[in-house]
Design an enzyme around this catalytic site. Structure first.
Site, PDB file in Angstrom:
ATOM      1  N   CYS A  73       0.835  -1.208   0.000  1.00  0.00           N
ATOM      2  CA  CYS A  73       0.000   0.000   0.000  1.00  0.00           C
ATOM      3  C   CYS A  73       0.873   1.263   0.000  1.00  0.00           C
ATOM      4  O   CYS A  73       1.859   1.354   0.731  1.00  0.00           O
ATOM      5  CB  CYS A  73      -0.918  -0.011   1.223  1.00  0.00           C
ATOM      6  SG  CYS A  73      -2.039   1.401   1.246  1.00  0.00           S
ATOM      7  N   CYS A  77       0.295   5.098   6.892  1.00  0.00           N
ATOM      8  CA  CYS A  77      -0.343   4.889   8.197  1.00  0.00           C
ATOM      9  C   CYS A  77       0.679   4.230   9.139  1.00  0.00           C
ATOM     10  O   CYS A  77       1.143   3.108   8.875  1.00  0.00           O
ATOM     11  CB  CYS A  77      -1.587   4.019   8.050  1.00  0.00           C
ATOM     12  SG  CYS A  77      -2.688   4.573   6.720  1.00  0.00           S
ATOM     13  N   CYS A  80       0.502   0.512  10.305  1.00  0.00           N
ATOM     14  CA  CYS A  80       0.047  -0.549   9.398  1.00  0.00           C
ATOM     15  C   CYS A  80       1.164  -1.398   8.783  1.00  0.00           C
ATOM     16  O   CYS A  80       2.065  -0.885   8.101  1.00  0.00           O
ATOM     17  CB  CYS A  80      -0.798   0.048   8.278  1.00  0.00           C
ATOM     18  SG  CYS A  80      -1.546  -1.260   7.263  1.00  0.00           S
ATOM     19  N   CYS A 117     -15.925  -9.985   6.344  1.00  0.00           N
ATOM     20  CA  CYS A 117     -15.383  -8.676   5.966  1.00  0.00           C
ATOM     21  C   CYS A 117     -14.123  -8.849   5.110  1.00  0.00           C
ATOM     22  O   CYS A 117     -13.175  -9.509   5.517  1.00  0.00           O
ATOM     23  CB  CYS A 117     -15.060  -7.885   7.225  1.00  0.00           C
ATOM     24  SG  CYS A 117     -14.352  -6.283   6.853  1.00  0.00           S
ATOM     25  N   CYS A 148     -19.208  -7.279   4.293  1.00  0.00           N
ATOM     26  CA  CYS A 148     -18.564  -6.010   4.641  1.00  0.00           C
ATOM     27  C   CYS A 148     -17.287  -5.913   3.808  1.00  0.00           C
ATOM     28  O   CYS A 148     -16.661  -6.946   3.509  1.00  0.00           O
ATOM     29  CB  CYS A 148     -18.229  -5.997   6.135  1.00  0.00           C
ATOM     30  SG  CYS A 148     -17.358  -4.515   6.671  1.00  0.00           S
ATOM     31  N   CYS A 208     -19.550   0.972   9.002  1.00  0.00           N
ATOM     32  CA  CYS A 208     -18.732   0.365  10.047  1.00  0.00           C
ATOM     33  C   CYS A 208     -17.535   1.299  10.200  1.00  0.00           C
ATOM     34  O   CYS A 208     -16.723   1.430   9.276  1.00  0.00           O
ATOM     35  CB  CYS A 208     -18.288  -1.029   9.608  1.00  0.00           C
ATOM     36  SG  CYS A 208     -17.109  -1.781  10.740  1.00  0.00           S
ATOM     37  N   ARG A 280     -17.467  -3.392  18.340  1.00  0.00           N
ATOM     38  CA  ARG A 280     -16.625  -4.582  18.131  1.00  0.00           C
ATOM     39  C   ARG A 280     -15.286  -4.452  18.845  1.00  0.00           C
ATOM     40  O   ARG A 280     -14.541  -3.481  18.639  1.00  0.00           O
ATOM     41  CB  ARG A 280     -16.400  -4.825  16.637  1.00  0.00           C
ATOM     42  CG  ARG A 280     -15.607  -6.125  16.382  1.00  0.00           C
ATOM     43  CD  ARG A 280     -15.606  -6.571  14.928  1.00  0.00           C
ATOM     44  NE  ARG A 280     -16.946  -6.525  14.394  1.00  0.00           N
ATOM     45  CZ  ARG A 280     -17.332  -5.718  13.418  1.00  0.00           C
ATOM     46  NH1 ARG A 280     -16.481  -4.919  12.841  1.00  0.00           N
ATOM     47  NH2 ARG A 280     -18.574  -5.715  13.002  1.00  0.00           N
TER      48      ARG A 280
END
Ligand code: SAM
Ligand code: DTB
Ligand code: SF4
Length: 336
Positions: A73, A77, A80, A117, A148, A208, A280
């Site tokens: 990616c 972040c 991550c 998800c 999701c 979400c 969650r």
């Protein structure tokens, strides 16, 4: 009608809701901070009261994650493991094929998951990516699972295409308070996230949206994150509260551990401010221990990620989760 908010709980600071026209309910940062300031027993009592008014407190939703496109990616972040710029040992892969996803979804269903998800390590999917993910969504939906997806920032029309394919929820996290966000991510703006959330809502897909706790933010910034989430109008149907998983190679690998009670407090405050949401207990359970997880359920968490893996990092194995639920007298089920 009396609400949990009006219940006679001793407060050590006055908690006021801001009255705003049209908005269902607005939470000032100060009001959210006042919840964090409550003595732990008062906060948990309050959260448990709200939880019981809205849900069967013995039911826990099982959602299973699958990384349909891993690593590589371009974003930065800081938490991550999938950001290409950090040396985390995660190998980049291409988008999975429908047959492979179908197999994984069937396994998740057989193991007892009700929501599936699919996560992709994209900054923002291209039109052709959306077409392919729409096919995956339809495939998973055909098994009768709730669907999701979390694919990054969406452009106009993307959420609509996914909705037509049968997408129930789109996960896109605010991750932190606005005033901490720049310390964590520089390659996109907080407003970009809000724009994607508005597109998801606009297409009739349920939202979400949650965040990560334990990244070095202050308690005030945790309150700021919850205020942002609770003031989305309407607030998200599903609120994942992640504990940072410290991954070697990421800038947050050596982040000092958070007091676990602060994590529990964050869950409780999410429950109180978003009474009907599925809250969650998300990433970080493997490192948390059973007692802290039990406190999180007491604080109003009613959903977990179920399965041996999150996206790239570990999660408690399924038998350990079934055992934990059994020891606590909790049941797998979709909280109504
Ligand atoms: N790339 C898309 C995006 O960022 O929106 C979707 C996938 S991304 C991995 C989904 C979410 O996973 C992030 O928003 C973050 O909240 C969570 N996450 C990623 N790494 C994490 C970590 N090390 N600990 C806790 N949560 C994490
Ligand atoms: C969310 O809030 N947490 C999940 C899901 N949404 C996509 C992801 C957690 C990822 C943890 C790090 C990893 O396994 O790569
Ligand atoms: Fe990319 Fe999402 Fe990871 Fe950020 S959180 S680096 S956007 S995969």
């Amino acid at each position: 009608m009396s609400t949990a908010f009006e219940q006679p709980v001793t407060l050590h600071r006055s908690i006021e809701r801001e009255a705003t026209p049209a908005a269902a309910q607005r939470w000032s940062e100060e009001a959210v901070q006042a919840l964090f300031d409550l003595p732990f027993p008062d906060l948990l009592h309050r959260a448990q009261t709200v939880h019981r008014e809205n849900f069967d407190p013995t039911l826990v939703e099982f959602a299973t994650l699958l990384s349909i496109k891993t690593g590589g990616c371009p974003e930065d972040c800081s938490y991550c493991p999938q950001a290409a710029r950090y040396d985390t040992g995660v190998e980049a892969s291409k988008l999975m094929e429908p047959a492979e996803v179908l197999q994984a979804a069937q396994r998740a269903k057989d193991a007892g998951a009700t929501r599936f998800c699919m996560g992709a390590a994209w900054r923002a999917p291209k039109d052709r990516d959306i077409e392919k993910v729409a096919e995956l969504v339809a495939t998973v939906k055909s098994l009768g699972l709730e669907t999701c997806a979390t694919l990054g920032m969406l452009e106009d029309g993307h959420a609509q295409t996914l909705q037509e394919a049968g997408l129930d929820y789109y996960n896109h996290n605010l991750d932190s308070a606005p005033d901490f966000y720049g310390d964590i991510i520089t390659t996109r703006e907080y407003q970009d996230r809000l724009d994607t959330l508005a597109r998801v809502r606009g297409a009739g897909v349920k939202v979400c949206c949650g965040g990560i706790v334990g990244m070095g933010e202050s308690q005030q910034q945790r309150a700021g994150l919850i205020a942002q989430l609770a003031n989305l109008d309407p607030y998200p149907e599903s609120v994942p509260i992640n504990h940072l998983v410290r991954v070697k190679g990421t800038p947050l690998a050596e982040q000092a551990p958070l007091d676990p009670f602060e994590f529990v407090r964050t869950i409780a405050v999410a429950r109180i401010t978003m009474p009907r949401a599925r809250v969650r207990l998300s990433a970080g359970r493997q490192q948390m221990g059973d007692a802290v997880q039990a406190l999180c359920f007491l604080a109003g968490a009613n959903s977990i990620f179920y399965g041996d893996k999150l996206l790239t990092t570990g999660n408690p194995d399924t038998q350990a989760d079934l055992d934990l639920l059994q020891r606590l007298g909790l049941k797998r089920g979709q909280p109504a």
